[in-house]
Design an enzyme around this catalytic site. Structure first.
Site, PDB file in Angstrom:
ATOM      1  N   GLY A  75       0.798  -1.214   0.000  1.00  0.00           N
ATOM      2  CA  GLY A  75       0.000   0.000   0.000  1.00  0.00           C
ATOM      3  C   GLY A  75       0.834   1.268   0.000  1.00  0.00           C
ATOM      4  CG  HIS A  76      -1.218   4.997   0.469  1.00  0.00           C
ATOM      5  ND1 HIS A  76      -2.355   4.227   0.501  1.00  0.00           N
ATOM      6  CD2 HIS A  76      -1.336   5.865   1.494  1.00  0.00           C
ATOM      7  CE1 HIS A  76      -3.118   4.615   1.506  1.00  0.00           C
ATOM      8  NE2 HIS A  76      -2.521   5.604   2.139  1.00  0.00           N
ATOM      9  CG  ASN A  77       2.294   7.226   2.360  1.00  0.00           C
ATOM     10  OD1 ASN A  77       2.717   7.640   1.286  1.00  0.00           O
ATOM     11  ND2 ASN A  77       1.309   7.813   3.007  1.00  0.00           N
ATOM     12  CB  SER A  91       1.126   4.887   6.665  1.00  0.00           C
ATOM     13  OG  SER A  91       0.731   5.846   5.698  1.00  0.00           O
TER      14      SER A  91
END
Length: 363
Positions: free
Chosen positions: A258-260, A278
């Site tokens: 996922g993002h980050n 994150s």
């Protein structure tokens, strides 16, 4: 391409017994080996297979009577499974990607293609993209604007590399992977049902009438050296900062990052692992198939998670985890033994209740 058993022994650091000039062009299980195959008989259980096959040479277990097994040459290695990595590297010809740029490829005039790169049919390379020396890119790959790919990359058919993605040297990517897609990030004007559920820990609340609004991904993806990405794996761009994958990390097929997310060095994520946004994954972490990791937590260095483990909270370095929800492996095994005993325990409790009830009636 063929090699002598001497060349193979030198490549593997193996001890060679018998004939040194036998030509080997492939590897096979003992019972299926032909005369030019190296039979893989690293355990005594394969002895019977050697007599069924036609191999003249084999990798055998330490102490094997290779002559009695009908072999003309034998190799002994200190760690058989590790030797497989060297042998398969030696014998694998790799994909056929013709040198140079295929006439059907679409290369933006501002893109830079370094010396020795091979660009296959119907590849698209966007504005200001940078393809490193000796990179090999198979058919139907797309590389978006401002992406950078290091030296000696091998990118197989159908891979999509998004805008501003930065990839190190000796990258290997299997078919269909998507690197640098938008992160799955949405927000509501007012507090959402998800936020309510987290705060109330699942207590029933009144449904909220609201809609989801996209948060765009301004970050990118940064991938270190010697990283391998499996087929149909997806890695999302960061929202502001980049999603990061550390040096020498290996991702299996159908992994989602996922993002980050930050994944450390020398980490191994097996098929269908999912890491929510994150979260930070440490160095040398191993997650078996179908592990899931919650958002905004950390998993420390050297953690090992067994198959289908679901991690909802921070995990300190060095832990071995298992189960849903994740717990220390020894705790999970004890708990699972207790779960199996539950039917008998419930029957004992029911019998005890009946006994107490009957005693009360007698009084």
């Amino acid at each position: 391409m063929a090699f002598t058993v001497t060349e193979i022994a030198e490549a593997l650091g193996a001890k060679l017994f018998g004939a040194s000039d036998i030509s080997i062009s492939g590897a096979a299980e003992p019972a299926m080996a032909g005369s030019e195959d190296l039979a893989l008989a690293m355990d005594p259980k394969y002895a019977e297979g050697l007599s069924a096959g036609q191999a003249r040479a084999a990798i055998v277990w330490d102490g094997a009577d290779w002559q009695a097994l009908g072999l003309e040459a034998a190799l002994v290695v200190p760690r058989p499974r590790y030797a497989m990595s060297g042998l398969t590297t030696l014998l694998d010809p790799g994909p056929e990607i013709v040198s140079g740029i295929h006439p059907s490829a679409v290369i933006d005039p501002t893109a830079r293609i370094a010396d020795g790169a091979a660009i296959g049919p119907l590849v698209v390379v966007g504005p200001r993209a940078d393809i490193g020396p000796n990179a090999r890119i198979a058919a139907h790959v797309s590389v978006a604007e401002d992406a950078r790919i290091g030296a000696d990359a091998l990118i197989l058919s159908g891979v999509k590399i998004g805008a501003r993605v930065v990839i190190g040297d000796r990258f290997i990517c299997q078919p269909g992977a998507v690197i640098g897609s938008d992160g799955f990030s949405f927000v509501t004007p007012d507090k959402s049902r998800v936020e309510e559920a987290r705060e109330s820990l699942g207590t029933e609340t009144e449904a909220l009438n609201t809609s989801w609004t996209r948060i765009h991904s301004l970050g990118a993806v940064e991938i270190g050296d010697d990283v391998e990405i499996g087929a149909n794996t997806t890695i999302d761009r960061g929202t502001i900062r980049s999603t990061r994958i550390g040096h020498r990390t290996k991702l299996d097929n159908l992994v989602h990052i996922g993002h980050n997310v930050e994944v450390g060095e020398d980490t191994l994520l097996c098929g269908q692992v999912g890491i929510a946004g994150s979260t930070k994954i440490g160095n040398r972490v191993v997650m078996a198939g179908q592990c899931g990791v919650n958002d905004n937590i950390f998993v420390g260095d050297d953690v090992v998670a067994g198959g289908a483990t679901k991690i909802f909270t921070n995990v300190p370095a060095g832990r071995v985890m298992l189960g849903y929800p994740a717990m220390k492996m020894e705790q999970f095994l004890e708990a699972s033994r207790n779960w199996r005993r539950l039917p008998r325990a419930m029957a004992d409790i029911k019998a005890l209740k009946n006994s107490v009830s009957n005693d009360g009636e007698d009084d």
